[in-house]
Design an enzyme around this catalytic site. Sequence first.
Site, PDB file in Angstrom:
ATOM      1  N   LYS A  23      44.251  55.380  32.802  1.00 53.03           N
ATOM      2  CA  LYS A  23      43.819  54.062  33.287  1.00 53.03           C
ATOM      3  C   LYS A  23      42.848  54.180  34.466  1.00 53.03           C
ATOM      4  CE  LYS A  23      47.728  53.021  36.348  1.00 53.03           C
ATOM      5  NZ  LYS A  23      48.829  52.099  36.648  1.00 53.03           N
ATOM      6  N   ASP A  24      42.761  55.372  35.083  1.00 58.18           N
ATOM      7  CA  ASP A  24      41.804  55.575  36.182  1.00 58.18           C
ATOM      8  C   ASP A  24      40.396  55.918  35.683  1.00 58.18           C
ATOM      9  OD1 ASP A  24      43.810  55.179  38.055  1.00 58.18           O
ATOM     10  OD2 ASP A  24      44.247  57.318  38.282  1.00 58.18           O
TER      11      ASP A  24
ATOM     12  N   ARG B  89      45.699  42.388  38.164  1.00 57.06           N
ATOM     13  CA  ARG B  89      46.274  42.159  36.827  1.00 57.06           C
ATOM     14  C   ARG B  89      47.743  41.775  36.932  1.00 57.06           C
ATOM     15  NH1 ARG B  89      49.699  45.288  34.260  1.00 57.06           N
ATOM     16  NH2 ARG B  89      49.378  46.998  35.707  1.00 57.06           N
ATOM     17  N   ARG B  90      48.487  42.520  37.753  1.00 55.90           N
ATOM     18  CA  ARG B  90      49.914  42.201  37.906  1.00 55.90           C
ATOM     19  C   ARG B  90      50.090  40.868  38.621  1.00 55.90           C
ATOM     20  NH1 ARG B  90      51.082  48.404  39.655  1.00 55.90           N
ATOM     21  NH2 ARG B  90      51.615  49.233  37.589  1.00 55.90           N
TER      22      ARG B  90
ATOM     23  N   ARG C 291      49.233  49.515  49.011  1.00 55.38           N
ATOM     24  CA  ARG C 291      48.711  50.764  48.462  1.00 55.38           C
ATOM     25  C   ARG C 291      49.693  51.861  48.807  1.00 55.38           C
ATOM     26  NH1 ARG C 291      43.123  53.040  48.755  1.00 55.38           N
ATOM     27  NH2 ARG C 291      44.314  54.482  47.503  1.00 55.38           N
TER      28      ARG C 291
ATOM     29  N   ARG D 140      55.598  52.954  48.381  1.00 48.34           N
ATOM     30  CA  ARG D 140      55.768  51.605  47.826  1.00 48.34           C
ATOM     31  C   ARG D 140      57.244  51.238  47.708  1.00 48.34           C
ATOM     32  NH1 ARG D 140      50.744  50.534  43.735  1.00 48.34           N
ATOM     33  NH2 ARG D 140      49.298  51.970  44.699  1.00 48.34           N
TER      34      ARG D 140
ATOM     35  N   CYS E 204      38.548  48.132  37.191  1.00 51.02           N
ATOM     36  CA  CYS E 204      39.958  48.165  37.559  1.00 51.02           C
ATOM     37  C   CYS E 204      40.308  46.965  38.432  1.00 51.02           C
ATOM     38  CB  CYS E 204      40.211  49.470  38.292  1.00 51.02           C
ATOM     39  SG  CYS E 204      41.746  49.633  39.129  1.00 51.02           S
TER      40      CYS E 204
END
Length: 319
Positions: free
Chosen positions: A81-82, A129-130, A151, A157, A244
């Site tokens: 996804k990166d 997105r989330r 981040r 996190r 992204c």
Amino acid sequence: MTEKALRLGTRRSKLAMAQSGHVADAVRQLTGRPVELVEITTYGDTSREHLAQIGGTGVFVVALRDALLRGEVDFAVHSLKDLPTAQHPDLVLAAVPVREDPRDVLVARDGLTFDELPDGARIGTGSPRRMAQLNAYARSHGRTIECVPIRGNIDTRVGYVTKGELDAVVLAAAGLNRIGRADVVTEFLSVDTVLPAPGQGALAIECTAANADLAAALAELDDPLTRAAVTAERSLLAALEAGCSAPVGALADLLADGQIVHEMRLRGVVGTTDGSSLVQLSTTGPVPTSHDEAMALGRELADEMLAKGAAGLMGERAL
């Protein structure tokens, strides 16, 4: 004489090292050659800015690709996804191994699920997105939440929750599984609630196009069904012209009768980060048997989403 070790370029995070370690073991078994990890610091690792501000996709990839092109490493492992959706002309995506769980998960205080969180709960995520999908879900159930941009690595996190600074954080299941931390998950979020990032849970193994022998060896690790799925997802992302930083989710899953996979369903979502407006569509067709077919599946769904107004919802992407 022992063969020279293959040098595998990786980011330094605990997750990246775990992912690369798995790939290194597989490549050792496959080729019989030693594999050594070469740790590379990327701009995305050192910058404290939010991902959307520093350019989103690619910030974790550029340094690894530069090392490949300079011949400092032989191949590199990325979280798929990166990777930018455009293929690099001098590099080849040699393998996309079998995908981990693509879902997002909730890590909440007191073992709570999303529906059990109090009204006004503070949920940490750096992903537009989330945010878009969590806010839309809360809104549709007559609730309010506050999404707090965060981040940092997985431990950082999760720490926001254990220290009581946030009610919950949202992370990718794959990352927690790969570092053996799935025990902190309080709920696996259904893809009906939150569609993952295109390619989430999949790894990309990249080498230079000039190194055809290595590319052919690495190709043994490729899973054709995973590759078809993520190609369709990334084609959708590219066709929506979304980096992204744009709130786009996509998931291609395989529909099977018993053991026989006969169709692929591709779902896509794009929305405003406050969740007030979402365009969510899906399409189902035969499992793509070529790169071009998988690309076409993604483009077709993107075209339908654009026709339904998706373009107007992506105004917040970093230019």
